[in-house]
Scaffold this motif. Structure first.
Motif, PDB file in Angstrom:
ATOM      1  N   VAL A   1       5.812  21.147  -6.564  1.00  0.00           N
ATOM      2  CA  VAL A   1       4.485  21.352  -5.980  1.00  0.00           C
ATOM      3  C   VAL A   1       3.552  20.183  -6.285  1.00  0.00           C
ATOM      4  O   VAL A   1       2.750  19.783  -5.435  1.00  0.00           O
ATOM      5  CB  VAL A   1       3.901  22.715  -6.407  1.00  0.00           C
ATOM      6  CG1 VAL A   1       3.651  22.782  -7.902  1.00  0.00           C
ATOM      7  CG2 VAL A   1       2.635  23.006  -5.637  1.00  0.00           C
ATOM      8  N   ALA A   2       3.677  19.561  -7.461  1.00  0.00           N
ATOM      9  CA  ALA A   2       2.797  18.435  -7.799  1.00  0.00           C
ATOM     10  C   ALA A   2       3.097  17.240  -6.897  1.00  0.00           C
ATOM     11  O   ALA A   2       2.185  16.611  -6.350  1.00  0.00           O
ATOM     12  CB  ALA A   2       2.965  18.049  -9.270  1.00  0.00           C
ATOM     13  N   GLY A   3       4.388  16.941  -6.726  1.00  0.00           N
ATOM     14  CA  GLY A   3       4.779  15.816  -5.882  1.00  0.00           C
ATOM     15  C   GLY A   3       4.424  16.051  -4.424  1.00  0.00           C
ATOM     16  O   GLY A   3       3.982  15.144  -3.722  1.00  0.00           O
ATOM     17  N   ILE A   4       4.619  17.285  -3.973  1.00  0.00           N
ATOM     18  CA  ILE A   4       4.276  17.630  -2.589  1.00  0.00           C
ATOM     19  C   ILE A   4       2.794  17.402  -2.340  1.00  0.00           C
ATOM     20  O   ILE A   4       2.388  16.778  -1.353  1.00  0.00           O
ATOM     21  CB  ILE A   4       4.663  19.107  -2.304  1.00  0.00           C
ATOM     22  CG1 ILE A   4       6.179  19.237  -2.191  1.00  0.00           C
ATOM     23  CG2 ILE A   4       3.968  19.616  -1.056  1.00  0.00           C
ATOM     24  CD1 ILE A   4       6.667  20.672  -2.056  1.00  0.00           C
TER      25      ILE A   4
ATOM     26  N   ILE B   1       4.207   7.598  -8.419  1.00  0.00           N
ATOM     27  CA  ILE B   1       3.732   8.852  -9.016  1.00  0.00           C
ATOM     28  C   ILE B   1       4.954   9.612  -9.527  1.00  0.00           C
ATOM     29  O   ILE B   1       5.871   9.931  -8.767  1.00  0.00           O
ATOM     30  CB  ILE B   1       2.941   9.692  -7.992  1.00  0.00           C
ATOM     31  CG1 ILE B   1       1.667   8.942  -7.601  1.00  0.00           C
ATOM     32  CG2 ILE B   1       2.609  11.070  -8.579  1.00  0.00           C
ATOM     33  CD1 ILE B   1       0.848   9.615  -6.521  1.00  0.00           C
ATOM     34  N   VAL B   2       4.966   9.851 -10.825  1.00  0.00           N
ATOM     35  CA  VAL B   2       6.086  10.542 -11.450  1.00  0.00           C
ATOM     36  C   VAL B   2       5.749  12.031 -11.496  1.00  0.00           C
ATOM     37  O   VAL B   2       4.836  12.450 -12.204  1.00  0.00           O
ATOM     38  CB  VAL B   2       6.336  10.000 -12.872  1.00  0.00           C
ATOM     39  CG1 VAL B   2       7.451  10.776 -13.562  1.00  0.00           C
ATOM     40  CG2 VAL B   2       6.671   8.525 -12.813  1.00  0.00           C
ATOM     41  N   ALA B   3       6.453  12.816 -10.696  1.00  0.00           N
ATOM     42  CA  ALA B   3       6.221  14.267 -10.669  1.00  0.00           C
ATOM     43  C   ALA B   3       7.576  14.944 -10.850  1.00  0.00           C
ATOM     44  O   ALA B   3       8.022  15.733 -10.021  1.00  0.00           O
ATOM     45  CB  ALA B   3       5.555  14.670  -9.354  1.00  0.00           C
ATOM     46  N   THR B   4       8.222  14.590 -11.944  1.00  0.00           N
ATOM     47  CA  THR B   4       9.617  14.992 -12.128  1.00  0.00           C
ATOM     48  C   THR B   4       9.776  16.385 -12.738  1.00  0.00           C
ATOM     49  O   THR B   4      10.885  16.877 -12.844  1.00  0.00           O
ATOM     50  CB  THR B   4      10.348  13.972 -13.018  1.00  0.00           C
ATOM     51  OG1 THR B   4       9.520  13.698 -14.147  1.00  0.00           O
ATOM     52  CG2 THR B   4      10.589  12.674 -12.276  1.00  0.00           C
TER      53      THR B   4
ATOM     54  N   ARG C   1       0.823  -1.209   0.000  1.00  0.00           N
ATOM     55  CA  ARG C   1       0.000   0.000   0.000  1.00  0.00           C
ATOM     56  C   ARG C   1       0.858   1.260   0.000  1.00  0.00           C
ATOM     57  O   ARG C   1       0.354   2.366  -0.068  1.00  0.00           O
ATOM     58  CB  ARG C   1      -0.954   0.002   1.203  1.00  0.00           C
ATOM     59  CG  ARG C   1      -2.027  -1.091   1.078  1.00  0.00           C
ATOM     60  CD  ARG C   1      -3.104  -0.932   2.114  1.00  0.00           C
ATOM     61  NE  ARG C   1      -3.897   0.258   1.878  1.00  0.00           N
ATOM     62  CZ  ARG C   1      -4.255   1.118   2.830  1.00  0.00           C
ATOM     63  NH1 ARG C   1      -3.880   0.910   4.068  1.00  0.00           N
ATOM     64  NH2 ARG C   1      -4.991   2.168   2.533  1.00  0.00           N
ATOM     65  N   ASP C   2       2.178   1.085   0.065  1.00  0.00           N
ATOM     66  CA  ASP C   2       3.067   2.255   0.052  1.00  0.00           C
ATOM     67  C   ASP C   2       3.163   2.835  -1.360  1.00  0.00           C
ATOM     68  O   ASP C   2       3.065   2.119  -2.343  1.00  0.00           O
ATOM     69  CB  ASP C   2       4.476   1.861   0.514  1.00  0.00           C
ATOM     70  CG  ASP C   2       4.468   1.438   1.973  1.00  0.00           C
ATOM     71  OD1 ASP C   2       3.401   1.560   2.616  1.00  0.00           O
ATOM     72  OD2 ASP C   2       5.520   0.988   2.460  1.00  0.00           O
ATOM     73  N   VAL C   3       3.359   4.144  -1.427  1.00  0.00           N
ATOM     74  CA  VAL C   3       3.444   4.810  -2.725  1.00  0.00           C
ATOM     75  C   VAL C   3       4.759   5.577  -2.800  1.00  0.00           C
ATOM     76  O   VAL C   3       5.187   6.204  -1.819  1.00  0.00           O
ATOM     77  CB  VAL C   3       2.262   5.777  -2.934  1.00  0.00           C
ATOM     78  CG1 VAL C   3       2.381   6.493  -4.273  1.00  0.00           C
ATOM     79  CG2 VAL C   3       0.934   5.054  -2.838  1.00  0.00           C
ATOM     80  N   LEU C   4       5.375   5.493  -3.950  1.00  0.00           N
ATOM     81  CA  LEU C   4       6.581   6.286  -4.194  1.00  0.00           C
ATOM     82  C   LEU C   4       6.202   7.510  -5.017  1.00  0.00           C
ATOM     83  O   LEU C   4       5.563   7.389  -6.058  1.00  0.00           O
ATOM     84  CB  LEU C   4       7.605   5.447  -4.964  1.00  0.00           C
ATOM     85  CG  LEU C   4       8.802   6.188  -5.547  1.00  0.00           C
ATOM     86  CD1 LEU C   4       9.710   6.722  -4.438  1.00  0.00           C
ATOM     87  CD2 LEU C   4       9.599   5.294  -6.483  1.00  0.00           C
ATOM     88  N   VAL C   5       6.580   8.689  -4.522  1.00  0.00           N
ATOM     89  CA  VAL C   5       6.382   9.908  -5.296  1.00  0.00           C
ATOM     90  C   VAL C   5       7.774  10.393  -5.697  1.00  0.00           C
ATOM     91  O   VAL C   5       8.633  10.587  -4.828  1.00  0.00           O
ATOM     92  CB  VAL C   5       5.648  10.998  -4.484  1.00  0.00           C
ATOM     93  CG1 VAL C   5       5.534  12.280  -5.302  1.00  0.00           C
ATOM     94  CG2 VAL C   5       4.269  10.510  -4.067  1.00  0.00           C
ATOM     95  N   VAL C   6       7.984  10.555  -6.986  1.00  0.00           N
ATOM     96  CA  VAL C   6       9.297  11.005  -7.445  1.00  0.00           C
ATOM     97  C   VAL C   6       9.193  12.467  -7.859  1.00  0.00           C
ATOM     98  O   VAL C   6       8.459  12.811  -8.788  1.00  0.00           O
ATOM     99  CB  VAL C   6       9.807  10.164  -8.631  1.00  0.00           C
ATOM    100  CG1 VAL C   6      11.251  10.537  -8.954  1.00  0.00           C
ATOM    101  CG2 VAL C   6       9.701   8.688  -8.329  1.00  0.00           C
ATOM    102  N   GLY C   7       9.898  13.300  -7.155  1.00  0.00           N
ATOM    103  CA  GLY C   7       9.879  14.726  -7.466  1.00  0.00           C
ATOM    104  C   GLY C   7       9.221  15.515  -6.351  1.00  0.00           C
ATOM    105  O   GLY C   7       8.074  15.263  -6.001  1.00  0.00           O
TER     106      GLY C   7
ATOM    107  N   VAL D   1       4.050   7.176   2.303  1.00  0.00           N
ATOM    108  CA  VAL D   1       4.628   7.713   1.074  1.00  0.00           C
ATOM    109  C   VAL D   1       6.146   7.833   1.210  1.00  0.00           C
ATOM    110  O   VAL D   1       6.651   8.275   2.249  1.00  0.00           O
ATOM    111  CB  VAL D   1       4.057   9.119   0.764  1.00  0.00           C
ATOM    112  CG1 VAL D   1       4.669   9.668  -0.520  1.00  0.00           C
ATOM    113  CG2 VAL D   1       2.550   9.097   0.657  1.00  0.00           C
ATOM    114  N   TYR D   2       6.848   7.429   0.168  1.00  0.00           N
ATOM    115  CA  TYR D   2       8.262   7.785   0.039  1.00  0.00           C
ATOM    116  C   TYR D   2       8.337   8.925  -0.960  1.00  0.00           C
ATOM    117  O   TYR D   2       7.924   8.771  -2.112  1.00  0.00           O
ATOM    118  CB  TYR D   2       9.080   6.612  -0.497  1.00  0.00           C
ATOM    119  CG  TYR D   2       9.108   5.405   0.410  1.00  0.00           C
ATOM    120  CD1 TYR D   2       9.977   5.354   1.498  1.00  0.00           C
ATOM    121  CD2 TYR D   2       8.278   4.318   0.163  1.00  0.00           C
ATOM    122  CE1 TYR D   2      10.009   4.240   2.324  1.00  0.00           C
ATOM    123  CE2 TYR D   2       8.303   3.205   0.982  1.00  0.00           C
ATOM    124  CZ  TYR D   2       9.166   3.168   2.059  1.00  0.00           C
ATOM    125  OH  TYR D   2       9.197   2.065   2.876  1.00  0.00           O
TER     126      TYR D   2
END
Lengths: 178, 807
Positions: free
Chosen positions: B173-176, B346-349, B164-170, B189-190
């Protein structure tokens, strides 16, 4: 005739010769602002594109700009849409000549080309003389500048001929302009 | 009632069928659909035809098979006749396949033991004035369905447990936003950020449009929330180097770079260490105006508020170590590797600014007073290098006249960026207002091609700029030259057709947004596809704005194209919601339609790896399908040179059986075997039906998931068995639901045509067409045209006879 499209046949012919991408013009004026002879033109290159797309054939072909382009290609290098305005000018020249039209600027262009074909280069003195005969009124206007250039050695008086004028002629023949 | 009585009576013939003839009893149900089908087709004929087909033990015609009565009849027959598979000849499977699957499941059958023959949308509704030929076509369609039904296998849809963990990359403001929405909803979240601080470009801007509120003032609380949230593991100054696995279980590895400053010990006082540092380099956080030391905090509001040593700039003098009162600086620090398992990514690069030196004619880097819009942002920022003053870099004096140049690096084919960067018009309107408010006497002109102010409050914002006395010239500046220390702009004022050469103190280039080069590694690791503009492509340009083509991967913010802050935040939230929806149950159900590999046959040629749009197949002595990632398009099965790959619901055997059934009785000329992709062209054929667009009866349609499933051997089989032509219909190019299946189909068909030509078959007998699900008329037109072409060619084999002398 559509109020916006004007002479559609003319538009299509220009597009055929200059490329369909001309349709994508956004009239930003980069071409005309880049053009080194723009200040001498009655209609900017940008307006030639507009006239062509709107089928305003007479306005396009009557513009002095058609004959003042020096083919420096700066317009073509800078156009953000990848259009080749220089090729469009060439297309207008083609159409003009094909229809047997006459123009004082085109008269100069004719003499210029004739000399290249015959001598392989331009003899400024001879060109001036011929131009004076062909279109005295216009020639007189430019005479003052010619006189300034003379002492600076920018105008050669002798009639030069390059080697291999036959080859030059065959180039013209290849292009159908013999 | 009548039906019930009939069903109770089992004739001797039926008894024989059940107990003697068939090892796999099939029931066929031909639906009247009121008069929708029965009004055109001869139902009695279809029923008696169906009865005679192999393995069929019962055939009935039902007034409305989808009604409760119809479904009950099927369920009763399953019990009475011990049916183990069912064929329903009715409407489109896109409409009622789920209905009948549910019905037979209730009767105790596996839901996948159902096959439908589409005799409404693709028969009775489109051949209304040719009842005899339409009935003939319906017979063929039923025969094809029965042939496939005989080869159906029960399939189980598996569920797999997911992380259930999610990786947010970036950490922009979108990643935040994505990280906060997920964490606030209870998901761990990572958040991985490449730079030593989060905040992205928004943290560096001055006030932001359309409200002119202070950018960092609205962002800083969110940055600090991220830092303090118990459910967010902030992995700052880190990069991702490996991604394996698929939706639900991505195994991610990466590295945390050495910061050379202890995160826990550093108090962020910075003056102590940076004060003694002897090295000065241009500050990337000020876009080159202003300097920073080798030990630095990126900007005053950075999160975490911790110093960082730039190893490229540092000369190792160690004066900072001595100066630090907290003993936080540590040159021995090493980079650390990390490994994570997450269910979604989630790619927010984000983006990178266009390099203005590429527009040589504007002289950026040559003329000091030509600056970029981002440099102006930093100048206007009270915490920036000029403390909020807008100065000429050449003199340090306040600029008396400022020119803005729009579309620098956007809408420009000469630099390869034909797209509009979307935010620069508004950003320049904003900066012009800020300058004008601060220095009312400054002359400001914006040179634009088109002012694009489409957004809530944006046009009003434009109006405000005009009222403030900012000048607007419709021109794209051709060149900036410098004379006697002043800048001159050359342009044509296109609205007055006049050439101008105008002097300005300062020229601001509104640079466009480009895809971030640093994100390429991640894009390749995940197998994300890119649009022609280089940004990451979303799964559907309209309907799926934050989903990637890869399951479990979402894209938010400028990674998928330039967008303003408001939209980036909306996308961050949207991506978070999508990730929650995916992972909230802790398990996901897999469609049992995937590919599988006969590992004994696999020769490890890796062709399948190349064609798979989902990176679901990998050749690890031999090939292996990740069934969680596979979406069942079947392109690998078509590509496999040794037929080692099979599809569970669209196997080679099943499709070949359909082809043989279609060509068993050549009931009309020309006979066309048509392969239609499930998503577009099958939908288009259905739409032609619902729109009652009439076309010839010649096509025998075979549904496949994607045009990419069509193995050239299917086409050859059809022609060999006497089909006069084969049609392959896919989604329009660029609109494939599996990204590039239709291109692969095109490639295979083109190669096959060459082969056909060599062996003397007219390559025109194979036709490939594209139609969207909304293009029923185009589908009908394609069939009409193909029939006409085949009529001119004559029956299959005509060309071979003609080629033989004396024939």
């Amino acid at each position: 005739m559509s109020p916006v499209k004007g002479d559609a046949k003319f538009t299509n012919e220009v597009l055929r010769l200059a490329g369909l991408e001309v349709r994508t013009c956004i009239q930003c004026g980069t071409c005309s602002a880049a053009c080194p002879t723009a200040h001498l033109m009655d209609n900017s290159i940008r307006r030639l594109v507009k006239f062509s797309l709107e089928g305003r054939k007479e306005e396009a072909l009557a513009s002095s700009s058609v004959w003042l382009c020096t083919s420096c290609l700066l317009c073509t290098v800078r156009c953000p849409r990848g259009i080749r305005p220089k090729v469009l000018v060439g297309a207008l020249r083609d159409i003009f000549e094909r229809e047997g039209r006459k123009d004082k600027d085109q008269a100069y262009e004719d003499l210029f080309m004739r000399q290249i074909m015959d001598l392989g280069r331009i003899s400024e003195a001879l060109l001036s003389a011929e131009y004076l005969l062909a279109d005295p009124a216009s020639a007189v206007q430019t005479m003052e500048m010619g006189l300034e250039l003379l002492p600076k050695g920018k105008i050669t008086v002798q009639k030069d001929r390059i080697k291999g004028t036959d080859e030059v002629k065959s180039i013209f023949a290849e292009l159908g302009k013999g | 009632m009548i039906l019930k009585e009939k069903a109770n009576h089992i004739s001797f013939k039926d008894w024989m069928r059940i107990h003697v003839q068939s090892p796999m009893p099939i029931g066929v149900y031909v639906c009247h659909c009121g008069l929708n089908i029965a009004g055109v087709l001869n139902m009695d004929e279809l029923k008696s035809f169906s009865e005679k087909l192999p393995d069929v033990v019962i055939a009935r015609d039902l007034p409305f098979s989808c009604s409760d009565i119809g479904q009950e009849q099927i369920q009763k027959d399953v019990a009475d006749f011990k049916l183990d598979r069912v064929v329903v000849a009715a409407c489109s499977p896109r409409l009622h396949e789920p209905t009948f699957r549910r019905a037979i499941t209730k009767a105790g059958l596996n839901p996948y033991m159902l096959e439908m023959a589409n005799i409404r949308e693709q028969c009775s509704w489109v051949h209304m004035d040719q009842p005899a030929m339409a009935t003939q076509k319906a017979k063929d369609l039923i025969r094809m369905a029965v042939a496939k039904a005989a080869l159906l296998q029960p399939l189980e849809s598996a569920t797999i447990p997911v992380s259930r963990d999610v990786l947010v990359v970036g950490g922009g403001v979108a990643g935040i936003q994505a990280a906060l929405d997920l964490a606030d909803s209870g998901q761990h979240v990572y958040l991985v950020e490449r730079r030593p601080t989060i905040g992205g470009y928004m943290a560096l801007l001055t006030d932001v449009f359309p409200t002119n509120d202070c950018s960092i003032c609205v962002l800083a609380p969110k940055m600090s929330d991220v830092y303090n949230h118990p459910l967010i593991t902030l992995m700052i100054y880190s990069e991702i180097l490996g991604v394996e696995g698929s939706v639900g279980n991505f195994r991610v590895s990466g590295v945390k770079k050495a910061r050379f400053v202890d995160l826990k010990k550093c108090k962020g006082c910075i003056n102590e260490c940076a004060g003694v540092c002897p090295v000065e380099v241009p500050s990337e956080y000020n876009f080159g105006i202003g300097k920073r030391k080798a030990i630095y905090v990126p900007f005053p509001q950075a999160v975490p508020q911790v110093a960082c040593v730039d190893p490229q700039a540092c000369i190792g003098c160690a004066r900072c170590i001595e100066a630090c009162p907290a003993d936080a600086v540590n040159f021995e620090e090493k980079q650390e590797e990390f490994k994570l398992t997450v269910g979604a990514i989630i790619v927010a690069t984000g983006w990178q600014p266009f390099d203005a030196t590429r527009k040589e004619e504007y002289g950026f880097g040559r003329h000091r007073d030509v600056i970029t819009s981002l440099q102006l942002e930093r100048m206007l920022n009270a915490a920036g290098p000029t403390r909020g003053e807008v100065v000429r870099p050449s003199t340090g004096e306040i600029a008396g006249s400022i020119a803005f140049l729009q579309c620098v690096g956007s809408r420009d084919a000469t630099v390869g960026n034909i797209y509009c960067s979307r935010i620069c018009c508004m950003a320049s309107l904003k900066n012009a207002q800020l300058v004008k408010e601060k220095y009312p006497d400054t002359e400001i002109t914006i040179h634009y091609i088109d002012i694009r102010a489409g957004g809530e409050g944006y046009e009003e914002f434009y109006l405000r700029a005009q009222k403030l006395g900012i000048n607007f010239v419709r021109a794209r500046v051709s060149e900036i030259d410098e004379e006697d220390g002043s800048l001159y702009l050359n342009f044509e004022d296109t609205l007055s057709s006049s050439f101008r050469r105008v002097k300005y103190d300062l020229a601001v280039l509104s640079i466009g947004l480009e895809p971030d080069k640093n994100a390429e590694v991640l894009g390749n690791l995940l197998g994300l596809s890119r649009r022609t503009d280089g940004f990451f492509e979303i799964a559907h340009p309209k309907m799926r704005p934050v989903e990637a083509h890869i399951d479990g991967v979402f894209i938010a913010g400028c990674a998928s194209g330039p967008k303003e802050i408001q939209t980036s935040i909306a996308q961050g939230s949207a991506a978070a919601a999508k990730a929650m929806r995916l992972l909230s149950k802790g398990e996901i159900e897999l469609e049992p339609t995937s590919a599988y590999v006969d590992r004994d046959l696999c020769t490890q040629c890796k062709l399948c790896e190349d064609v798979c749009p989902k990176r679901a197949i990998s050749v690890k002595s031999p090939a292996l399908v990740d069934e969680a990632a596979c979406k069942g398009c079947g392109s690998c099965a078509a590509a496999c040179p040794v037929d080692a790959i099979q599809m569970r619901l669209f196997s080679d055997q099943q499709i070949l059986a359909q082809i043989r059934a279609a060509t068993e009785e050549k009931s009309e000329f020309p006979l066309i075997v048509a392969f239609l992709c499930n998503w577009c062209s099958y939908g288009a054929a259905d739409l032609a039906g619902t729109s009652r667009i009439q076309y010839p009866t010649n096509a025998r349609n075979i549904r496949v998931m994607c045009a990419g499933r069509v193995d050239p051997s299917f086409i050859l089989e059809a022609l060999q068995r006497g089909a006069d032509g084969v049609l392959v219909a896919g989604c329009r190019l660029g609109e494939c639901h599996y990204v590039k299946g239709n291109y692969q189909a095109l490639q295979r068909v083109e190669v096959l045509k060459g082969v056909l030509e060599k062996i003397g078959i007219n390559p025109g007998r194979v036709k490939i067409v594209w139609c969207a699900a909304s293009e029923g008329d185009i589908f009908a037109k394609d069939i009409k045209q193909f029939v006409q072409e085949l009529k001119e060619m004559g029956p299959i084999g005509t060309e071979l006879k003609e080629a033989l002398p004396g024939a």
